[in-house]
Design an enzyme around this catalytic site. Structure first.
Site, PDB file in Angstrom:
ATOM      1  N   CYS A 262       0.787  -1.240   0.000  1.00  0.00           N
ATOM      2  CA  CYS A 262       0.000   0.000   0.000  1.00  0.00           C
ATOM      3  C   CYS A 262       0.817   1.288   0.000  1.00  0.00           C
ATOM      4  O   CYS A 262       0.555   2.179  -0.817  1.00  0.00           O
ATOM      5  CB  CYS A 262      -0.982   0.037   1.167  1.00  0.00           C
ATOM      6  SG  CYS A 262      -1.504  -1.558   1.765  1.00  0.00           S
ATOM      7  N   ARG A 291       5.875 -11.486   5.868  1.00  0.00           N
ATOM      8  CA  ARG A 291       5.246 -11.281   7.173  1.00  0.00           C
ATOM      9  C   ARG A 291       5.689 -12.372   8.138  1.00  0.00           C
ATOM     10  O   ARG A 291       5.799 -13.531   7.742  1.00  0.00           O
ATOM     11  CB  ARG A 291       3.718 -11.319   7.047  1.00  0.00           C
ATOM     12  CG  ARG A 291       3.185 -10.181   6.211  1.00  0.00           C
ATOM     13  CD  ARG A 291       1.683 -10.225   6.122  1.00  0.00           C
ATOM     14  NE  ARG A 291       1.207  -9.297   5.113  1.00  0.00           N
ATOM     15  CZ  ARG A 291      -0.044  -9.235   4.681  1.00  0.00           C
ATOM     16  NH1 ARG A 291      -0.944 -10.081   5.163  1.00  0.00           N
ATOM     17  NH2 ARG A 291      -0.390  -8.358   3.765  1.00  0.00           N
ATOM     18  N   GLN A 309       0.847 -11.380  -3.279  1.00  0.00           N
ATOM     19  CA  GLN A 309      -0.579 -11.064  -3.187  1.00  0.00           C
ATOM     20  C   GLN A 309      -1.066 -10.523  -4.512  1.00  0.00           C
ATOM     21  O   GLN A 309      -0.334  -9.780  -5.165  1.00  0.00           O
ATOM     22  CB  GLN A 309      -0.759  -9.910  -2.208  1.00  0.00           C
ATOM     23  CG  GLN A 309      -0.968 -10.260  -0.785  1.00  0.00           C
ATOM     24  CD  GLN A 309      -1.268  -8.996  -0.018  1.00  0.00           C
ATOM     25  OE1 GLN A 309      -0.589  -7.975  -0.183  1.00  0.00           O
ATOM     26  NE2 GLN A 309      -2.276  -9.023   0.809  1.00  0.00           N
ATOM     27  N   ASP A 311      -2.817  -7.934  -5.263  1.00  0.00           N
ATOM     28  CA  ASP A 311      -3.229  -6.737  -4.559  1.00  0.00           C
ATOM     29  C   ASP A 311      -3.752  -5.677  -5.530  1.00  0.00           C
ATOM     30  O   ASP A 311      -3.362  -5.655  -6.689  1.00  0.00           O
ATOM     31  CB  ASP A 311      -1.965  -6.194  -3.885  1.00  0.00           C
ATOM     32  CG  ASP A 311      -2.274  -5.330  -2.693  1.00  0.00           C
ATOM     33  OD1 ASP A 311      -3.456  -5.157  -2.366  1.00  0.00           O
ATOM     34  OD2 ASP A 311      -1.313  -4.820  -2.106  1.00  0.00           O
ATOM     35  N   HIS A 313      -5.381  -1.320  -5.307  1.00  0.00           N
ATOM     36  CA  HIS A 313      -5.964  -0.192  -4.580  1.00  0.00           C
ATOM     37  C   HIS A 313      -6.861   0.572  -5.533  1.00  0.00           C
ATOM     38  O   HIS A 313      -6.443   0.878  -6.649  1.00  0.00           O
ATOM     39  CB  HIS A 313      -4.861   0.697  -4.018  1.00  0.00           C
ATOM     40  CG  HIS A 313      -4.036  -0.026  -2.996  1.00  0.00           C
ATOM     41  ND1 HIS A 313      -2.825  -0.592  -3.282  1.00  0.00           N
ATOM     42  CD2 HIS A 313      -4.306  -0.326  -1.698  1.00  0.00           C
ATOM     43  CE1 HIS A 313      -2.368  -1.208  -2.198  1.00  0.00           C
ATOM     44  NE2 HIS A 313      -3.244  -1.072  -1.223  1.00  0.00           N
ATOM     45  N   LYS A 393     -15.294  -3.942   5.732  1.00  0.00           N
ATOM     46  CA  LYS A 393     -14.817  -4.772   4.618  1.00  0.00           C
ATOM     47  C   LYS A 393     -15.818  -5.868   4.296  1.00  0.00           C
ATOM     48  O   LYS A 393     -16.696  -6.175   5.114  1.00  0.00           O
ATOM     49  CB  LYS A 393     -13.475  -5.409   4.960  1.00  0.00           C
ATOM     50  CG  LYS A 393     -13.558  -6.370   6.143  1.00  0.00           C
ATOM     51  CD  LYS A 393     -12.313  -7.237   6.252  1.00  0.00           C
ATOM     52  CE  LYS A 393     -12.405  -8.159   7.444  1.00  0.00           C
ATOM     53  NZ  LYS A 393     -11.351  -9.134   7.539  1.00  0.00           N
ATOM     54  N   HIS A 439      -8.656  -1.265  -0.471  1.00  0.00           N
ATOM     55  CA  HIS A 439      -7.673  -2.318  -0.765  1.00  0.00           C
ATOM     56  C   HIS A 439      -8.491  -3.522  -1.214  1.00  0.00           C
ATOM     57  O   HIS A 439      -9.530  -3.795  -0.626  1.00  0.00           O
ATOM     58  CB  HIS A 439      -6.930  -2.835   0.468  1.00  0.00           C
ATOM     59  CG  HIS A 439      -6.334  -1.826   1.365  1.00  0.00           C
ATOM     60  ND1 HIS A 439      -5.009  -1.488   1.296  1.00  0.00           N
ATOM     61  CD2 HIS A 439      -6.854  -1.113   2.384  1.00  0.00           C
ATOM     62  CE1 HIS A 439      -4.752  -0.609   2.256  1.00  0.00           C
ATOM     63  NE2 HIS A 439      -5.845  -0.364   2.927  1.00  0.00           N
TER      64      HIS A 439
HETATM   65 ZN   LIG Z   1      -3.343  -2.116   0.525  1.00  0.00          ZN
END
Ligand SMILES: [Zn+2]
Ligand SMILES: [Zn+2]
Length: 566
Positions: A262, A291, A309, A311, A313, A393, A439
């Site tokens: 992000c 992580r 990921q 991912d 945005h 979410k 996200h």
């Molecule tokens: Zn994010």
């Protein structure tokens, strides 16, 4: 019933090991366990003996009797049971409950069945080491797991499901089909994709990129490390540090491995002045993040320390929010469906007590999520107060071939990052406004999704995903040249073909291709060469009528394009 079965198991263990010390024995999903401190380690041969003793107790139909006694009485009753005494001291009440059946008495709140005879179908399944109260500083106890069901049929069905899950275990299939490695030499939770796994991953990524471009996304690439200052601004060092690895010092400055993508995307947004005409922006990245996970929870591809990921945005105006969520939900379902998942459930998580962000933003975002889920007609549940502190979410869970539920898509609002990075856009009124930021990850982590696909398909991937789509099998060595020609022709059309030109018997080669779960076998012998045709055998064992090579290529390329199961 499951908890009562745990008491019966404890009584059986006591009968066999009079010096046994007892930990706890709760009911769990599908069954129960009990933790024991025993004079010797249990072996698999002990389980049937304990089980036989349990059957005697069940047959005797002993009543479970409940008493309330004072703590002083309980101390006397459980003298010589150090774990029970420890639990006893933590109970704030003056009186405590005990349950007794046969010769066994346990410190317990209950409730229990009326008598042991009401316990129906049960089975002891395995043992494991378990630290007292889950702490490595305490004694290691021996835990026995059991299953308990309403009847023998349900128990059998459950055992069959467990067997099937073992057969599909992605760690086992990953080795057998040579898809990926997690070598000890590189450390826990780190994955190597072998050529076949790499083929599958590339196929998924190619499809993913093509669909993202087609659906109005742009792709970003960002670094694996970033300065500590960046993670301070993003709030990760305040809220997420326990999941991050120790910093790396470069030129006396500290850098962190990224746990998320992000902040980099936020900086890209901030790199120029944005107008409402530029929005929405949909920025995606196959970002590899790191992580921290405790070594005890690492599991094959499902729980890892380094993963990629899918991912993205989405940055938009308040007016665009509704359409954007509806679109991302539609897109998610389309992607999941392509991978063969047909059953979904949506979970909406709303504002927790401890949260930040304007009330009106929370309400608008939650209302938008709610509207979109309802319009989708999918079954859903609302987790009131279950959202993150920075925004509501929705999660989509998918059901696999064994009926197990898995987390796939997450669509998460964030009210902190736009503030922290002071993201703005110029509205039609010429003033600065704060955009909404979402996200989202559609398939989640590549590694986990790959593990899930392996288990869902039991390693027999649909044609479009199969690392090798066709195995060309020459009947005898003299047919090898012709087989190579056929294979080359298929490759020219984008079909992943391979020749098995080992000097093995044909049946052995067919067996091998079958073990590798290759969708099609093309057999080439004198008859086929003469007739200018191919004989095709499917993975299912079905034999297709002889056809010209061009016809087979047309058939399989169509299957690949349609992403059908084959
Ligand atoms: Zn994010
Ligand atoms: Zn109990």
């Amino acid at each position: 019933m499951r908890h009562s079965a745990a008491h019966v198991m404890a009584e059986a263990v006591l009968a066999l090991f009079p010096e046994a010390k007892f930990g706890i024995g709760p009911a769990i999903e599908d069954g129960f366990y009990y933790d024991f401190d025993l004079p010797r380690p249990l072996t698999p041969e002990d389980l049937p003996v304990i089980e036989a003793k349990m059957r005697e107790i069940v047959k005797a139909d002993l009543p479970f009797t409940h008493r309330e006694i004072t703590k002083a009485e309980a101390r006397k009753l459980f003298a010589g049971q150090p774990y029970k005494l420890e639990l006893l001291e933590e109970i704030p009440d003056e009186k405590v409950g005990v349950y007794e059946q046969g010769g066994f008495t346990d410190l317990c709140r209950g409730p229990h069945l009326a008598s042991t005879g009401q316990i129906k179908a049960f089975r002891l399944v395995n043992t494991a080491g378990a630290y007292w109260r889950g702490s490595e500083r305490n004694n290691m106890l021996q835990r026995i797991y059991g299953l308990a069901f309403e009847n023998e049929k349900e128990l059998e069905a459950h055992l069959a499901l467990v067997e099937e899950a073992k057969r599909r275990d992605h760690r086992r299939l990953g080795k057998e089909l040579d898809l990926f490695l997690t070598p000890e030499e590189i450390g826990g939770g780190l994955v190597i994709y072998t050529p076949k796994g790499g083929r599958i991953r590339t196929t998924i990524e190619d499809f993913w990129r093509q669909e993202h471009f087609a659906n109005g996304y742009e792709l970003l690439y960002t670094p694996h490390i970033g300065l500590s200052k960046l993670w301070e601004v993003s709030g990760h060092l305040d809220h997420y540090k326990e999941n991050m690895y120790a910093p790396i010092t470069i030129d006396e400055q500290e850098y962190y491995l990224k746990p998320m993508n992000c902040p980099f995307h936020m900086l890209a947004y901030k790199s120029r002045t944005r107008s409402y005409r530029d929005l929405p922006l949909r920025w995606a990245e196959l970002g590899t993040v790191y992580r921290y996970e405790r070594s005890g929870v690492l599991l094959g591809l499902m729980r890892v320390r380094g993963f990629t990921q899918d991912d993205a945005h989405i940055i938009c105006t308040p007016e665009q929010m509704n359409d954007e969520i509806a679109e991302v939900l539609r897109f998610s379902l389309y992607m999941l469906k392509t991978f063969g998942f047909a059953k979904y459930k949506v979970y909406l998580s709303t504002r927790p007590a401890d949260s930040i962000g304007e009330e009106s933003r929370w309400e608008d975002a939650q209302a938008a999520l709610h509207r979109v889920i309802e319009a989708s007609g999918l079954p859903f549940e609302v987790d009131e107060g279950g959202g993150a502190f920075y925004g509501p979410k929705i999660d989509i869970k998918i059901e696999d071939a064994l009926g197990r539920e898995w987390q796939a898509t997450t669509i998460q609002f964030d009210f902190t990052l736009p503030e922290r990075f002071d993201m703005t856009y110029i509205g039609p009124d010429g003033r600065e406004h704060r955009p909404y930021m979402i996200h989202r990850a559609l398939l989640g982590a590549w590694e986990r999704f790959f593990g899930l696909l392996i288990e869902h398909y039991a390693g027999a991937f649909p044609v479009w995903l199969a690392p090798v789509q066709v195995k060309v099998i020459p009947v005898a060595d003299r047919h090898n040249d012709h087989a190579a020609k056929i294979s080359a022709e298929m490759k020219k059309h984008g079909v992943r073909a391979e020749v098995d030109d080992r000097s093995e018997r044909m049946n052995q080669k067919i067996r091998q291709a079958q073990l590798e779960k290759i969708p099609y076998m093309v057999i080439v012998g004198d008859k086929e060469i003469e007739g200018n045709s191919v004989s095709v055998r499917c993975r299912s064992g079905e034999q297709l009528p002889a056809m010209p090579l061009a016809e087979f290529i047309e058939r399989i390329t169509k299957e690949i394009a349609d992403k059908s199961l084959g």
